[in-house]
Design an enzyme around this catalytic site. Sequence first.
Site, PDB file in Angstrom:
ATOM      1  N   ASP A 291       0.845  -1.181   0.000  1.00 50.34           N
ATOM      2  CA  ASP A 291       0.000   0.000   0.000  1.00 50.34           C
ATOM      3  C   ASP A 291       0.880   1.229   0.000  1.00 50.34           C
ATOM      4  O   ASP A 291       1.860   1.292   0.745  1.00 50.34           O
ATOM      5  CB  ASP A 291      -0.921  -0.003   1.221  1.00 50.34           C
ATOM      6  CG  ASP A 291      -2.336  -0.094   0.731  1.00 50.34           C
ATOM      7  OD1 ASP A 291      -2.725  -1.182   0.306  1.00 50.34           O
ATOM      8  OD2 ASP A 291      -3.014   0.949   0.719  1.00 50.34           O
TER       9      ASP A 291
ATOM     10  N   HIS B 189      10.282   4.987  -2.774  1.00 48.13           N
ATOM     11  CA  HIS B 189       9.678   4.419  -1.563  1.00 48.13           C
ATOM     12  C   HIS B 189       9.458   2.921  -1.734  1.00 48.13           C
ATOM     13  O   HIS B 189       9.708   2.127  -0.850  1.00 48.13           O
ATOM     14  CB  HIS B 189       8.342   5.142  -1.307  1.00 48.13           C
ATOM     15  CG  HIS B 189       7.451   5.207  -2.526  1.00 48.13           C
ATOM     16  ND1 HIS B 189       7.882   5.738  -3.704  1.00 48.13           N
ATOM     17  CD2 HIS B 189       6.186   4.765  -2.760  1.00 48.13           C
ATOM     18  CE1 HIS B 189       6.914   5.634  -4.609  1.00 48.13           C
ATOM     19  NE2 HIS B 189       5.880   5.038  -4.054  1.00 48.13           N
ATOM     20  N   ARG B 190       8.974   2.517  -2.922  1.00 45.89           N
ATOM     21  CA  ARG B 190       8.676   1.100  -3.175  1.00 45.89           C
ATOM     22  C   ARG B 190       9.971   0.283  -3.140  1.00 45.89           C
ATOM     23  O   ARG B 190      10.026  -0.780  -2.512  1.00 45.89           O
ATOM     24  CB  ARG B 190       7.975   0.974  -4.547  1.00 45.89           C
ATOM     25  CG  ARG B 190       7.589  -0.446  -4.926  1.00 45.89           C
ATOM     26  CD  ARG B 190       6.496  -0.458  -5.968  1.00 45.89           C
ATOM     27  NE  ARG B 190       5.319   0.239  -5.482  1.00 45.89           N
ATOM     28  CZ  ARG B 190       5.014   1.499  -5.822  1.00 45.89           C
ATOM     29  NH1 ARG B 190       5.740   2.169  -6.686  1.00 45.89           N
ATOM     30  NH2 ARG B 190       3.963   2.086  -5.289  1.00 45.89           N
TER      31      ARG B 190
END
Length: 203
Positions: free
Chosen positions: A81, A186-187
């Site tokens: 998420d 971020h991923r």
Amino acid sequence: MYATVVKRLLFLTGNAGKLAEASHFFEPLGYQVEQFLVDGEVPIVVEPQSDSLKDVAIAKIEQAKALFNKSGQDAAIFVEDAGLFIDELNDFPGVNSASVLNQIGLSGILNLMSETINRGAEFRAQAVLFTGEELVFGEGVCRGIITSETLGESGFGYDPIFSPEGEDSGRTFGQMDKTEKEAFSHRAKALESIKKQLDLLGR
Ligand code: IMP
């Protein structure tokens, strides 16, 4: 000599951009990333109303586990998420990033920020992987700024209006290929953390 074992990761997502980035990250490390499907479809999962990416990710992995247990397959399952959190907008759109983008588009965000001098924002990602025995969590944050116009057509979502910190020429994610984005994203940070823990667990 043993054959290399390719480990399967089933990623529960309907987002083709996320799936492509997870494949790009994991496949050189010997994992095969596939979309988690039930009867050929991405299963519908209920997302709780929560400001916490972690709560949402845990709810999704629990539902994925319940669906997966029935399938009899040997694979790890995985959810992630993520969202864009803009400083001057009190972290809007945050956990609602996907629906806000559908409703107002990138131009809507740029309009909301047309008078804003502080352009600071961050992407956050929360990944959770279920090995079959344990849950492994990975988080990643990427700070940057919201540009004043859309730049580039690569990637997905908010990529064309987000330029990460450390990108000296001010390019957005939308102007980068997957390898370049991975150096900041971020991923990639969340997945890197998961990969380290899988190594420690010997999986
Ligand atoms: P969710 O994680 O499926 O709730 O969706 C998160 C939403 O945040 C996506 O649909 C995108 O709009 C946005 N988002 C998350 N990660 C990225 C990214 O790496 N680039 C651009 N937009 C992103």
